[in-house]
Each structure stands twice: as C-alpha cells, then as structure tokens.
Design a protein around this motif. Structure first.
Motif, PDB file in Angstrom:
ATOM      1  N   PHE A 189       0.825  -1.206   0.000  1.00  0.00           N
ATOM      2  CA  PHE A 189       0.000   0.000   0.000  1.00  0.00           C
ATOM      3  C   PHE A 189       0.863   1.261   0.000  1.00  0.00           C
ATOM      4  CE2 PHE A 189      -2.771  -3.275   1.660  1.00  0.00           C
ATOM      5  CZ  PHE A 189      -3.981  -2.995   1.066  1.00  0.00           C
ATOM      6  N   ILE A 190       1.944   1.240   0.769  1.00  0.00           N
ATOM      7  CA  ILE A 190       2.821   2.410   0.816  1.00  0.00           C
ATOM      8  C   ILE A 190       3.491   2.633  -0.531  1.00  0.00           C
ATOM      9  CG2 ILE A 190       4.901   3.347   1.893  1.00  0.00           C
ATOM     10  CD1 ILE A 190       4.115   1.832   4.445  1.00  0.00           C
ATOM     11  N   GLU A 191       3.967   1.558  -1.143  1.00  0.00           N
ATOM     12  CA  GLU A 191       4.627   1.694  -2.441  1.00  0.00           C
ATOM     13  C   GLU A 191       3.648   2.106  -3.530  1.00  0.00           C
ATOM     14  OE1 GLU A 191       7.712  -0.846  -5.289  1.00  0.00           O
ATOM     15  OE2 GLU A 191       6.877  -1.728  -3.456  1.00  0.00           O
ATOM     16  N   ALA A 192       2.449   1.514  -3.517  1.00  0.00           N
ATOM     17  CA  ALA A 192       1.442   1.899  -4.506  1.00  0.00           C
ATOM     18  C   ALA A 192       1.017   3.354  -4.318  1.00  0.00           C
ATOM     19  CB  ALA A 192       0.233   0.983  -4.402  1.00  0.00           C
ATOM     20  N   PHE A 193       0.904   3.788  -3.072  1.00  0.00           N
ATOM     21  CA  PHE A 193       0.531   5.175  -2.764  1.00  0.00           C
ATOM     22  C   PHE A 193       1.525   6.150  -3.376  1.00  0.00           C
ATOM     23  CE2 PHE A 193       0.513   8.970  -0.144  1.00  0.00           C
ATOM     24  CZ  PHE A 193      -0.836   9.214   0.050  1.00  0.00           C
ATOM     25  N   LYS A 194       2.800   5.807  -3.303  1.00  0.00           N
ATOM     26  CA  LYS A 194       3.830   6.699  -3.837  1.00  0.00           C
ATOM     27  C   LYS A 194       3.899   6.643  -5.363  1.00  0.00           C
ATOM     28  CE  LYS A 194       6.771   6.330   0.287  1.00  0.00           C
ATOM     29  NZ  LYS A 194       8.081   5.852   0.819  1.00  0.00           N
ATOM     30  N   LYS A 195       3.903   5.432  -5.917  1.00  0.00           N
ATOM     31  CA  LYS A 195       4.170   5.288  -7.344  1.00  0.00           C
ATOM     32  C   LYS A 195       2.985   5.705  -8.222  1.00  0.00           C
ATOM     33  CE  LYS A 195       7.749   1.761  -7.018  1.00  0.00           C
ATOM     34  NZ  LYS A 195       8.187   0.390  -7.405  1.00  0.00           N
ATOM     35  N   MET A 196       1.757   5.600  -7.711  1.00  0.00           N
ATOM     36  CA  MET A 196       0.612   6.019  -8.525  1.00  0.00           C
ATOM     37  C   MET A 196       0.253   7.477  -8.292  1.00  0.00           C
ATOM     38  SD  MET A 196      -2.561   4.142  -6.541  1.00  0.00           S
ATOM     39  CE  MET A 196      -3.742   4.594  -7.798  1.00  0.00           C
ATOM     40  N   ASN A 197       1.093   8.188  -7.513  1.00  0.00           N
ATOM     41  CA  ASN A 197       0.867   9.615  -7.248  1.00  0.00           C
ATOM     42  C   ASN A 197      -0.537   9.825  -6.680  1.00  0.00           C
ATOM     43  OD1 ASN A 197       1.612  12.258  -7.094  1.00  0.00           O
ATOM     44  ND2 ASN A 197       1.567  12.655  -9.303  1.00  0.00           N
ATOM     45  N   TYR A 198      -0.813   9.090  -5.627  1.00  0.00           N
ATOM     46  CA  TYR A 198      -2.164   9.029  -5.075  1.00  0.00           C
ATOM     47  C   TYR A 198      -2.717  10.387  -4.640  1.00  0.00           C
ATOM     48  CZ  TYR A 198      -6.111   7.209  -2.400  1.00  0.00           C
ATOM     49  OH  TYR A 198      -7.363   6.949  -1.927  1.00  0.00           O
ATOM     50  N   PRO A 199      -1.938  11.262  -3.966  1.00  0.00           N
ATOM     51  CA  PRO A 199      -2.530  12.543  -3.530  1.00  0.00           C
ATOM     52  C   PRO A 199      -3.075  13.381  -4.674  1.00  0.00           C
ATOM     53  CG  PRO A 199      -0.482  12.127  -2.367  1.00  0.00           C
ATOM     54  CD  PRO A 199      -0.578  11.088  -3.432  1.00  0.00           C
ATOM     55  N   TYR A 200      -2.314  13.475  -5.794  1.00  0.00           N
ATOM     56  CA  TYR A 200      -2.799  14.249  -6.933  1.00  0.00           C
ATOM     57  C   TYR A 200      -4.029  13.603  -7.552  1.00  0.00           C
ATOM     58  CZ  TYR A 200       1.231  17.387  -7.116  1.00  0.00           C
ATOM     59  OH  TYR A 200       2.163  18.345  -6.822  1.00  0.00           O
ATOM     60  N   ALA A 201      -4.007  12.270  -7.711  1.00  0.00           N
ATOM     61  CA  ALA A 201      -5.143  11.573  -8.307  1.00  0.00           C
ATOM     62  C   ALA A 201      -6.381  11.694  -7.422  1.00  0.00           C
ATOM     63  CB  ALA A 201      -4.799  10.104  -8.542  1.00  0.00           C
ATOM     64  N   PHE A 202      -6.194  11.558  -6.107  1.00  0.00           N
ATOM     65  CA  PHE A 202      -7.320  11.682  -5.183  1.00  0.00           C
ATOM     66  C   PHE A 202      -7.896  13.096  -5.232  1.00  0.00           C
ATOM     67  CE2 PHE A 202      -9.091  12.783  -1.055  1.00  0.00           C
ATOM     68  CZ  PHE A 202      -9.968  11.735  -0.831  1.00  0.00           C
ATOM     69  N   TRP A 203      -7.032  14.097  -5.253  1.00  0.00           N
ATOM     70  CA  TRP A 203      -7.498  15.477  -5.292  1.00  0.00           C
ATOM     71  C   TRP A 203      -8.265  15.756  -6.584  1.00  0.00           C
ATOM     72  CZ3 TRP A 203      -8.775  19.381  -2.498  1.00  0.00           C
ATOM     73  CH2 TRP A 203      -8.861  20.664  -3.048  1.00  0.00           C
ATOM     74  N   ASN A 204      -7.750  15.279  -7.728  1.00  0.00           N
ATOM     75  CA  ASN A 204      -8.455  15.472  -8.999  1.00  0.00           C
ATOM     76  C   ASN A 204      -9.825  14.818  -8.977  1.00  0.00           C
ATOM     77  OD1 ASN A 204      -6.395  16.953 -10.234  1.00  0.00           O
ATOM     78  ND2 ASN A 204      -5.354  15.115 -10.967  1.00  0.00           N
ATOM     79  N   SER A 205      -9.883  13.583  -8.477  1.00  0.00           N
ATOM     80  CA  SER A 205     -11.173  12.900  -8.401  1.00  0.00           C
ATOM     81  C   SER A 205     -12.123  13.630  -7.463  1.00  0.00           C
ATOM     82  CB  SER A 205     -10.979  11.461  -7.915  1.00  0.00           C
ATOM     83  OG  SER A 205     -10.330  10.675  -8.887  1.00  0.00           O
ATOM     84  N   LEU A 206     -11.606  14.112  -6.341  1.00  0.00           N
ATOM     85  CA  LEU A 206     -12.451  14.798  -5.369  1.00  0.00           C
ATOM     86  C   LEU A 206     -13.014  16.092  -5.945  1.00  0.00           C
ATOM     87  CD1 LEU A 206     -13.499  14.821  -2.436  1.00  0.00           C
ATOM     88  CD2 LEU A 206     -11.447  16.128  -1.827  1.00  0.00           C
ATOM     89  N   VAL A 207     -12.164  16.905  -6.569  1.00  0.00           N
ATOM     90  CA  VAL A 207     -12.608  18.175  -7.133  1.00  0.00           C
ATOM     91  C   VAL A 207     -13.628  17.958  -8.247  1.00  0.00           C
ATOM     92  CG1 VAL A 207     -11.863  20.190  -8.463  1.00  0.00           C
ATOM     93  CG2 VAL A 207     -10.531  19.444  -6.491  1.00  0.00           C
ATOM     94  N   ILE A 208     -13.312  17.053  -9.157  1.00  0.00           N
ATOM     95  CA  ILE A 208     -14.212  16.798 -10.288  1.00  0.00           C
ATOM     96  C   ILE A 208     -15.541  16.238  -9.802  1.00  0.00           C
ATOM     97  CG2 ILE A 208     -14.538  15.340 -12.331  1.00  0.00           C
ATOM     98  CD1 ILE A 208     -11.495  15.605 -12.804  1.00  0.00           C
ATOM     99  N   THR A 209     -15.508  15.310  -8.856  1.00  0.00           N
ATOM    100  CA  THR A 209     -16.740  14.690  -8.370  1.00  0.00           C
ATOM    101  C   THR A 209     -17.615  15.682  -7.612  1.00  0.00           C
ATOM    102  OG1 THR A 209     -15.621  12.549  -8.205  1.00  0.00           O
ATOM    103  CG2 THR A 209     -17.672  12.826  -6.972  1.00  0.00           C
ATOM    104  N   VAL A 210     -17.023  16.428  -6.696  1.00  0.00           N
ATOM    105  CA  VAL A 210     -17.800  17.352  -5.868  1.00  0.00           C
ATOM    106  C   VAL A 210     -18.393  18.476  -6.714  1.00  0.00           C
ATOM    107  CG1 VAL A 210     -17.658  19.048  -4.016  1.00  0.00           C
ATOM    108  CG2 VAL A 210     -16.550  16.824  -3.754  1.00  0.00           C
ATOM    109  N   LEU A 211     -17.583  19.110  -7.548  1.00  0.00           N
ATOM    110  CA  LEU A 211     -18.081  20.226  -8.350  1.00  0.00           C
ATOM    111  C   LEU A 211     -19.088  19.762  -9.400  1.00  0.00           C
ATOM    112  CD1 LEU A 211     -14.897  22.452  -8.859  1.00  0.00           C
ATOM    113  CD2 LEU A 211     -16.746  22.706  -7.207  1.00  0.00           C
ATOM    114  N   SER A 212     -18.837  18.634 -10.027  1.00  0.00           N
ATOM    115  CA  SER A 212     -19.785  18.120 -11.033  1.00  0.00           C
ATOM    116  C   SER A 212     -21.121  17.789 -10.385  1.00  0.00           C
ATOM    117  CB  SER A 212     -19.205  16.880 -11.722  1.00  0.00           C
ATOM    118  OG  SER A 212     -18.013  17.173 -12.394  1.00  0.00           O
ATOM    119  N   THR A 213     -21.091  17.142  -9.231  1.00  0.00           N
ATOM    120  CA  THR A 213     -22.332  16.805  -8.533  1.00  0.00           C
ATOM    121  C   THR A 213     -23.080  18.055  -8.106  1.00  0.00           C
ATOM    122  OG1 THR A 213     -21.318  14.750  -7.731  1.00  0.00           O
ATOM    123  CG2 THR A 213     -23.298  15.522  -6.602  1.00  0.00           C
TER     124      THR A 213
END
Length: 279
Positions: free
Chosen positions: A61-85
C-alpha cells in the motif's frame, strides 16, 4: 394438514435462504481475494491466492501510494466529483422546477426530450464529442470534463426532481410569494429544502458514477497531473503488470473512499428514488 403445509413452507424458506447465502459467498469471493492478496508479495500470490498472508504488512500500500501519485489523483477525483455533482444538483433542480410549475407546451416537449436522451448510450457520441472539443482545444481540462458530466447527468436528475416537485403543494409557494418572496426565493427557501431526499439520492448516484468513471476522463484528461484515481490505477497497472500485490493494493486505495461514502449514505437512496419517480 396445516402442520404439513407449515413444514413444507419452512423447508422452502430454508432452501431460499441457503441459495441466497450461496450467492452472497460467490459475490464476496473476488473481494476476499483482492483484500487478502494485497498484503502478499508476488511469490505468495502465485503459490496460493486463497491462503491468508502470514502477516498483514502495508508495504504494498505504501509503495502503490507513492508510485501512482495518489494525492494528486485523489485530489483530482475529489474536485471533479464534488463540483460536477454540485452543478448537476443546482441546475437540474431549477430546470425540473421550471418544467413542473410552468406546464407550457415547450417545457413539456423539453422534459420528454431530456428523458428520451437517457436512452442514447455515451459510446454512440463519444467520438464526435472528442473531435469537436479537441478541435477547439478544450481537452485536457478538468472544467471541460465537469461540463460534460453536467450535460450527461442532468437528464436523470431532472426526471427525479420533476416527480418530487409535483408532489409539493403549490400553496406553500403562493403563501411565500404573498409574503414578499420572489419565485426564485420561494424555490430556494420553500421548495428546495423539501427536496432533501431527492437531492441526497441524486448526489449519491452521481458521486458513485463520476468517481468510478473511466471512459470519459480517459478521453478528456491527457496530462498525467490531471488523472483521476481510475486513470491512475489503469496506468499503474500498465507499468506494474506482474506485481500483483501492488496492483491489488492500488485497487483497494482507489475504491476505499467511495465505499466509505456509500456505506454512510446508502439508506437515503431507495427513499429518494421512490419519492422522485413514483409520484
């Protein structure tokens, strides 16, 4: 005779419950495999994917969190989902109010046109849509993606809101307007608060749809910095194809936020749909 009938009904009920539990186990097996194998390395998964890990380490989980750039991806999903809804709820509720309270022929035609548009699959229009927006240089933009979600999500939301608004007595708005409210104020102060079950349902369904959507973001968002969680998981899979533990850990990281959201909000879905679509 009555006792025999009850005995037969008891056996049938036990068989039905057994069959349902069997289906439940079949449904949960893939989730069990994903969760258990996310804590293993590749050799342990190949040896026996059904065996529990010797220890529940978080290295994958730690390695996947780092290598998939999770914070940026999570933030993009959060912004797009909240504003679109939020955009879908805001514009759909007002549109449904216009259709329900002003029954002009044009409004009836537009309402049925919006309902009919739900029958058109996205795959039938995605190529022309991408070509048109690409020719104007509007791709690789999160606002473009949110605008598309607004267009694709409004029809169903208007359908739910329309039925719910028709069930609200018109006398409430008339009393508010007699007291000095404009129609706009009467909607937001009287009508919209009464639409809370429908709003909750629309928000839950749209959050689940937009957060998990892969096809539309894959066509619009090109830059790695703009990728959502489903896109990051897809490209992560393409890079680490043989690292099964990392792949399963990234999958759990992607689906955990929306599962938590659904568990907290699921009780509102049926109530809101019944209120919005049956009346």
């Amino acid at each position: 005779m009555a006792q025999r009938q009850r005995y037969r009904e008891g056996i049938l009920e036990a068989l039905r419950l057994s069959f349902l539990y069997f289906l439940l186990v079949l449904y949960l097996i893939p989730f069990f495999l994903v969760f258990v194998n996310a804590f293993k390395d590749r050799s342990q998964i190949i040896a026996n994917p059904f065996r529990l890990p010797s220890a529940f380490h978080l290295a994958n989980f730690i390695e996947a969190f780092k290598k998939m750039n999770y914070p940026y991806a999570f933030w993009n999903s959060l912004v797009i989902t909240v504003l679109s809804t939020a955009l879908i709820v805001f514009f759909s509720s007002m549109t449904a109010y216009l259709f329900a309270r002003l029954p002009w022929k044009f409004n009836r035609f537009m309402f049925f046109l919006m309902v009919a548009s739900m029958l058109i699959p996205f795959q039938a229009i995605m190529i022309p849509l991408v070509k048109i927006y690409g020719s104007f240089g509007l791709l690789n933009n999160r606002w473009t993606l949110m605008y598309m979600y607004l267009g694709f999500g409004c029809s169903f939301a208007v359908f739910l809101y329309h039925g719910a608004i028709k069930s609200i007595p018109l006398e409430l708005e008339e009393a508010a307007m007699i007291d000095g409210c404009s129609r706009f104020q009467a909607f937001f102060k009287i009508v919209f608060p009464l639409l809370k079950p429908t709003t909750t349902t629309v928000a839950i369904l749209d959050v689940l749809w937009i957060w998990n959507d892969f096809l539309l973001p894959s066509l619009v968002l090109i830059s790695p910095r703009n990728r959502t969680l489903p896109l990051s998981t897809y490209y992560f899979y393409g890079t680490y194809t043989s690292e099964y533990g990392l792949l399963l850990a990234s999958l759990i990281l992607s689906i955990t936020p929306v599962i938590i959201f659904y568990l907290f909000m699921q009780r509102h879905i049926i109530r809101g749909i019944l209120q919005g679509s049956i009346k």
